[in-house]
Design a protein around this motif. Structure first.
Motif, PDB file in Angstrom:
ATOM      1  N   THR A 149       0.830  -1.193   0.000  1.00 15.77           N
ATOM      2  CA  THR A 149       0.000   0.000   0.000  1.00 15.77           C
ATOM      3  C   THR A 149       0.871   1.252   0.000  1.00 15.77           C
ATOM      4  O   THR A 149       0.617   2.196  -0.729  1.00 15.77           O
ATOM      5  N   GLU A 150       1.917   1.240   0.818  1.00 20.92           N
ATOM      6  CA  GLU A 150       2.788   2.407   0.907  1.00 20.92           C
ATOM      7  C   GLU A 150       3.578   2.620  -0.381  1.00 20.92           C
ATOM      8  O   GLU A 150       3.755   3.746  -0.825  1.00 20.92           O
ATOM      9  N   LEU A 157       0.639  11.315  -4.424  1.00 20.15           N
ATOM     10  CA  LEU A 157      -0.397  10.953  -3.448  1.00 20.15           C
ATOM     11  C   LEU A 157       0.185  10.776  -2.055  1.00 20.15           C
ATOM     12  O   LEU A 157      -0.437  11.155  -1.065  1.00 20.15           O
ATOM     13  N   GLN A 158       1.357  10.168  -1.965  1.00 25.25           N
ATOM     14  CA  GLN A 158       1.999   9.991  -0.664  1.00 25.25           C
ATOM     15  C   GLN A 158       2.232  11.350  -0.006  1.00 25.25           C
ATOM     16  O   GLN A 158       2.018  11.501   1.196  1.00 25.25           O
ATOM     17  N   MET A 164      -2.100  15.778   4.673  1.00 23.52           N
ATOM     18  CA  MET A 164      -3.375  15.596   5.383  1.00 23.52           C
ATOM     19  C   MET A 164      -3.150  15.130   6.822  1.00 23.52           C
ATOM     20  O   MET A 164      -3.813  15.600   7.744  1.00 23.52           O
ATOM     21  N   LYS A 165      -2.200  14.226   7.033  1.00 18.83           N
ATOM     22  CA  LYS A 165      -1.877  13.744   8.381  1.00 18.83           C
ATOM     23  C   LYS A 165      -1.373  14.899   9.232  1.00 18.83           C
ATOM     24  O   LYS A 165      -1.734  15.038  10.404  1.00 18.83           O
ATOM     25  N   LYS A 166      -0.521  15.740   8.632  1.00 19.02           N
ATOM     26  CA  LYS A 166       0.054  16.879   9.342  1.00 19.02           C
ATOM     27  C   LYS A 166      -1.053  17.837   9.779  1.00 19.02           C
ATOM     28  O   LYS A 166      -1.090  18.285  10.927  1.00 19.02           O
ATOM     29  N   ARG A 167      -2.003  18.144   8.870  1.00 24.09           N
ATOM     30  CA  ARG A 167      -3.116  19.041   9.191  1.00 24.09           C
ATOM     31  C   ARG A 167      -4.007  18.442  10.290  1.00 24.09           C
ATOM     32  O   ARG A 167      -4.465  19.147  11.180  1.00 24.09           O
ATOM     33  N   ALA A 168      -4.233  17.130  10.189  1.00 23.35           N
ATOM     34  CA  ALA A 168      -5.070  16.464  11.203  1.00 23.35           C
ATOM     35  C   ALA A 168      -4.420  16.541  12.569  1.00 23.35           C
ATOM     36  O   ALA A 168      -5.092  16.781  13.584  1.00 23.35           O
TER      37      ALA A 168
END
Length: 174
Positions: A149-150, A157-158, A164-168
């Motif tokens: 998956t990675e 996309l990665q 997105m992870k950083k913003r979350a």
């Protein structure tokens, strides 16, 4: 050669048989049978006394590693023995502690079951080994899927997912 040379008296045969018996083993057997009869004959419920019947329909056969193998001539007697197994074990431990009885195993009269720990141990080890192999495969498959998956995602996309992870995280820390 005369026929008298092969004749053995009954007394000699009996002496020969008894000379081969281990005195300690014989004493333990006598202790076991006596204790079994004493303890089991005391079994009773509110409605019925089972003891004497249990003694008549059951027999201790073998003792290995603290497990006493008991034979019964009907499955019903085995059920009753199982119900009272704690009582029986406690009674035998008090009556004959030197025997080291810790549990009971049962078999129906006429069957050839015996206390065979080597076969049981090998079977249990095989089952555990199989479960461990299955678990290893499951974990390896999961790790392989995670790696795929990675690496299967394009770099673009990665980067988006990382953003997105950083913003979350930032949002969660507020």
């Amino acid at each position: 050669m005369s026929d008298d040379a092969h004749i053995i008296s009954a007394a000699d045969m009996i002496m020969h048989v008894f000379s081969r018996l281990d005195k300690n083993s014989l004493e333990q057997s006598n202790k076991l049978f006596g204790s079994w009869q004493t303890v089991v004959s005391k079994i009773k419920s509110q409605e019925r006394t089972y003891g004497e019947q249990l003694v008549a329909h059951t027999e201790p056969l073998d003792l290995k590693n603290g497990v006493l193998l008991v034979e019964a001539d009907h499955p019903g007697w085995i059920q009753i023995l199982q119900l009272y197994s704690n009582f029986i074990i406690t009674g035998l431990q008090h009556k004959a502690p030197e025997l080291g009885i810790t549990s009971l195993a049962f078999r129906l009269k006429g069957s050839n079951s015996a206390l065979s720990y080597d076969e049981q141990l090998a079977s249990e080890q095989q089952k555990l080994s199989k479960k461990l192999d299955e678990e290893d495969k499951r974990v390896n498959n999961r790790q392989t899927q995670e790696c795929r998956t990675e690496t299967a995602l394009p770099q673009e996309l990665q980067e988006k997912f990382a953003e997105m992870k950083k913003r979350a995280r930032q949002h969660a820390s507020r």
